[in-house]
Design a protein around this motif. Structure first.
Motif, PDB file in Angstrom:
ATOM      1  N   LEU A 114      -6.797  12.179  -5.347  1.00  0.00           N
ATOM      2  CA  LEU A 114      -5.817  13.158  -5.811  1.00  0.00           C
ATOM      3  C   LEU A 114      -6.165  13.774  -7.153  1.00  0.00           C
ATOM      4  O   LEU A 114      -6.092  14.991  -7.323  1.00  0.00           O
ATOM      5  CB  LEU A 114      -4.426  12.521  -5.877  1.00  0.00           C
ATOM      6  N   VAL A 115      -6.526  12.966  -8.126  1.00  0.00           N
ATOM      7  CA  VAL A 115      -6.790  13.517  -9.455  1.00  0.00           C
ATOM      8  C   VAL A 115      -7.920  12.745 -10.128  1.00  0.00           C
ATOM      9  O   VAL A 115      -7.987  11.518 -10.030  1.00  0.00           O
ATOM     10  CB  VAL A 115      -5.522  13.484 -10.341  1.00  0.00           C
ATOM     11  N   LEU A 139       2.417  14.264  -9.157  1.00  0.00           N
ATOM     12  CA  LEU A 139       2.919  15.586  -8.802  1.00  0.00           C
ATOM     13  C   LEU A 139       4.023  16.051  -9.748  1.00  0.00           C
ATOM     14  O   LEU A 139       4.118  17.243 -10.072  1.00  0.00           O
ATOM     15  CB  LEU A 139       3.413  15.592  -7.358  1.00  0.00           C
ATOM     16  N   VAL A 140       4.861  15.134 -10.191  1.00  0.00           N
ATOM     17  CA  VAL A 140       5.894  15.489 -11.173  1.00  0.00           C
ATOM     18  C   VAL A 140       5.240  15.963 -12.467  1.00  0.00           C
ATOM     19  O   VAL A 140       5.659  16.967 -13.067  1.00  0.00           O
ATOM     20  CB  VAL A 140       6.833  14.296 -11.433  1.00  0.00           C
ATOM     21  N   ASP A 141       4.196  15.258 -12.887  1.00  0.00           N
ATOM     22  CA  ASP A 141       3.481  15.668 -14.096  1.00  0.00           C
ATOM     23  C   ASP A 141       2.799  17.008 -13.887  1.00  0.00           C
ATOM     24  O   ASP A 141       2.810  17.875 -14.780  1.00  0.00           O
ATOM     25  CB  ASP A 141       2.441  14.601 -14.459  1.00  0.00           C
ATOM     26  N   PHE A 142       2.225  17.218 -12.710  1.00  0.00           N
ATOM     27  CA  PHE A 142       1.494  18.456 -12.406  1.00  0.00           C
ATOM     28  C   PHE A 142       2.419  19.674 -12.346  1.00  0.00           C
ATOM     29  O   PHE A 142       2.102  20.741 -12.880  1.00  0.00           O
ATOM     30  CB  PHE A 142       0.746  18.288 -11.087  1.00  0.00           C
ATOM     31  N   PHE A 143       3.558  19.526 -11.709  1.00  0.00           N
ATOM     32  CA  PHE A 143       4.445  20.675 -11.504  1.00  0.00           C
ATOM     33  C   PHE A 143       5.440  20.902 -12.640  1.00  0.00           C
ATOM     34  O   PHE A 143       5.813  22.047 -12.916  1.00  0.00           O
ATOM     35  CB  PHE A 143       5.219  20.515 -10.196  1.00  0.00           C
ATOM     36  N   PHE A 184       0.830  -1.201   0.000  1.00  0.00           N
ATOM     37  CA  PHE A 184       0.000   0.000   0.000  1.00  0.00           C
ATOM     38  C   PHE A 184       0.871   1.260   0.000  1.00  0.00           C
ATOM     39  O   PHE A 184       0.677   2.167  -0.814  1.00  0.00           O
ATOM     40  CB  PHE A 184      -0.912  -0.015   1.225  1.00  0.00           C
ATOM     41  N   GLY A 185       1.833   1.317   0.909  1.00  0.00           N
ATOM     42  CA  GLY A 185       2.697   2.491   1.010  1.00  0.00           C
ATOM     43  C   GLY A 185       3.530   2.708  -0.235  1.00  0.00           C
ATOM     44  O   GLY A 185       3.701   3.853  -0.696  1.00  0.00           O
ATOM     45  N   LEU A 186       4.069   1.631  -0.804  1.00  0.00           N
ATOM     46  CA  LEU A 186       4.893   1.738  -2.003  1.00  0.00           C
ATOM     47  C   LEU A 186       4.110   2.352  -3.154  1.00  0.00           C
ATOM     48  O   LEU A 186       4.602   3.262  -3.843  1.00  0.00           O
ATOM     49  CB  LEU A 186       5.407   0.348  -2.402  1.00  0.00           C
ATOM     50  N   ILE A 187       2.889   1.871  -3.370  1.00  0.00           N
ATOM     51  CA  ILE A 187       2.107   2.345  -4.507  1.00  0.00           C
ATOM     52  C   ILE A 187       1.591   3.756  -4.278  1.00  0.00           C
ATOM     53  O   ILE A 187       1.497   4.560  -5.226  1.00  0.00           O
ATOM     54  CB  ILE A 187       0.955   1.365  -4.804  1.00  0.00           C
ATOM     55  N   VAL A 188       1.247   4.111  -3.037  1.00  0.00           N
ATOM     56  CA  VAL A 188       0.851   5.495  -2.757  1.00  0.00           C
ATOM     57  C   VAL A 188       1.994   6.442  -3.078  1.00  0.00           C
ATOM     58  O   VAL A 188       1.810   7.458  -3.767  1.00  0.00           O
ATOM     59  CB  VAL A 188       0.415   5.651  -1.281  1.00  0.00           C
ATOM     60  N   ILE A 189       3.187   6.128  -2.592  1.00  0.00           N
ATOM     61  CA  ILE A 189       4.351   6.991  -2.846  1.00  0.00           C
ATOM     62  C   ILE A 189       4.642   7.092  -4.342  1.00  0.00           C
ATOM     63  O   ILE A 189       4.874   8.182  -4.880  1.00  0.00           O
ATOM     64  CB  ILE A 189       5.584   6.461  -2.094  1.00  0.00           C
ATOM     65  N   LEU A 190       4.609   5.959  -5.043  1.00  0.00           N
ATOM     66  CA  LEU A 190       4.904   5.951  -6.479  1.00  0.00           C
ATOM     67  C   LEU A 190       3.876   6.766  -7.261  1.00  0.00           C
ATOM     68  O   LEU A 190       4.240   7.630  -8.076  1.00  0.00           O
ATOM     69  CB  LEU A 190       4.935   4.513  -6.988  1.00  0.00           C
ATOM     70  N   ASN A 191       2.583   6.510  -7.017  1.00  0.00           N
ATOM     71  CA  ASN A 191       1.539   7.196  -7.788  1.00  0.00           C
ATOM     72  C   ASN A 191       1.493   8.691  -7.494  1.00  0.00           C
ATOM     73  O   ASN A 191       1.356   9.517  -8.412  1.00  0.00           O
ATOM     74  CB  ASN A 191       0.177   6.562  -7.499  1.00  0.00           C
TER      75      ASN A 191
END
Length: 328
Positions: free
Chosen positions: A246-247, A123-127, A111-118
């Motif tokens: 998030l999106v 955010l990289v795409d957004f910013f 769960f934590g791995l996929i939350v961090i990855l997604n």
């Protein structure tokens, strides 16, 4: 072994056929509350024949629609677990894992791995990459309501899909066909194929089905290599929660009161192949390194064999030391 857990339960073919039919019926029955809510909202005299699905869905606010959409999965999950316990006489642990008890640390790591990855990718795409594709959609009260609904209902939705495809059908098809790759292929293709009616396919084109079917294969490989559902359960819950909170976009299955809204009109292209051929293998590699997966060939393509009953002899008495039930 995970698939072999089904040998410990009542596993006649007719039980799996009946269980599958009842589960599907429960899924459709779970859609009735949404239909009833729309009818009351529009009014009994409304001309439903002139309305498309999108128009009818927009009759309710997005949070209420989101709740009713997920409710059908929650009802189907309840029906499935009832059938597993009472029709197959199988425990939830045996449906979940080959371990003596469910390993929740595996769930939370996944769960934590996929939350961090997604979250990082979005955010990289957004910013930095495509900020023009997003608008801020944050409204505090609707978002808090969405968060409460998502935390409760999304794990029920994703758990149903995992328990039904990677659990119930994986075990049932596996012990009846005798090979591990057969349920892997069948459940992955069916899982992905059922997403064909998602609005994402209408927007992005049929190529996006590669992603859905590829996701099915990745989750199936996780299940077989790790001998349990803990990692897929964590992955799926994290992926859908991020998508809901998030999106969102008008062309997605989860059209919610999320923080960001994607206003682009994407078409599936090379990015689909990058996800399936690059990102997914890297995710599997992380799991493989952490949990020391070995013997890939046998775990993915080997035979499914009935466990041997161990017996010891004490004089003329025989003591059965196996946990296999007499009617498997």
């Amino acid at each position: 072994m995970y698939i072999e857990q089904a040998f410990k339960s009542k596993n006649n073919v007719w039980r799996y056929i009946l269980g599958t039919i009842v589960t599907i019926v429960a899924m459709f029955a779970g859609q009735l509350p949404l239909a009833i809510a729309v009818i009351f909202k529009i009014g009994i005299t409304g001309d439903f024949s002139a309305m498309d699905e999108a128009t009818m869905m927009s009759a309710l606010n997005s949070n209420l629609t989101f709740f009713f959409l997920l409710l059908s999965f929650a009802i189907a999950l309840g029906a499935l677990l009832f059938l597993v316990k009472n029709l197959h006489r199988q425990s939830l642990t045996q449906l979940t894992t080959s371990r003596k008890k469910i390993d929740w640390s595996r769930f939370w790591f996944s769960f934590g791995l996929i939350v961090i990855l997604n979250v990082t990718l979005i955010l990289v795409d957004f910013f930095f990459i495509s900020p023009e594709n997003y608008v801020l959609n944050f409204n505090l009260i609707p978002f808090l309501i969405l968060t409460a609904i998502a935390i409760v209902m999304v794990p029920l939705q994703t758990s149903f899909e995992e328990y039904f495809f990677r659990g119930y059908l994986m075990q049932g098809i596996g012990i009846k066909t005798g090979y591990r790759w057969i349920p892997l292929v069948i459940t992955s293709v069916v899982f992905g194929g059922l997403h064909y009616w998602n609005p994402e396919v209408t927007q992005m084109g049929d190529l996006v089905m590669v992603s859905y079917i590829g996701t099915g294969f990745m989750l199936g490989i996780m299940t077989l290599m790790d001998e349990g559902l803990e990692l897929p359960l964590g992955f799926h819950a994290a992926n859908n929660l991020v998508a809901a909170l998030l999106v969102t976009a008008y062309w997605t299955a989860f059209n919610t009161e999320s923080i960001l809204r994607d206003v682009s009109s994407p078409v599936a292209g090379w990015d689909v192949w990058v996800s399936v051929l690059v990102i997914y293998p890297l995710i599997l590699l992380i799991y493989a390194k952490k949990y020391h997966w070995k013997n890939w060939g046998n775990r993915l393509f080997g035979k499914v064999e009935r466990p041997v009953v161990n017996q010891t002899y004490r004089g003329n008495d025989i003591e059965d030391l196996s946990e296999i039930k007499e009617d498997y």
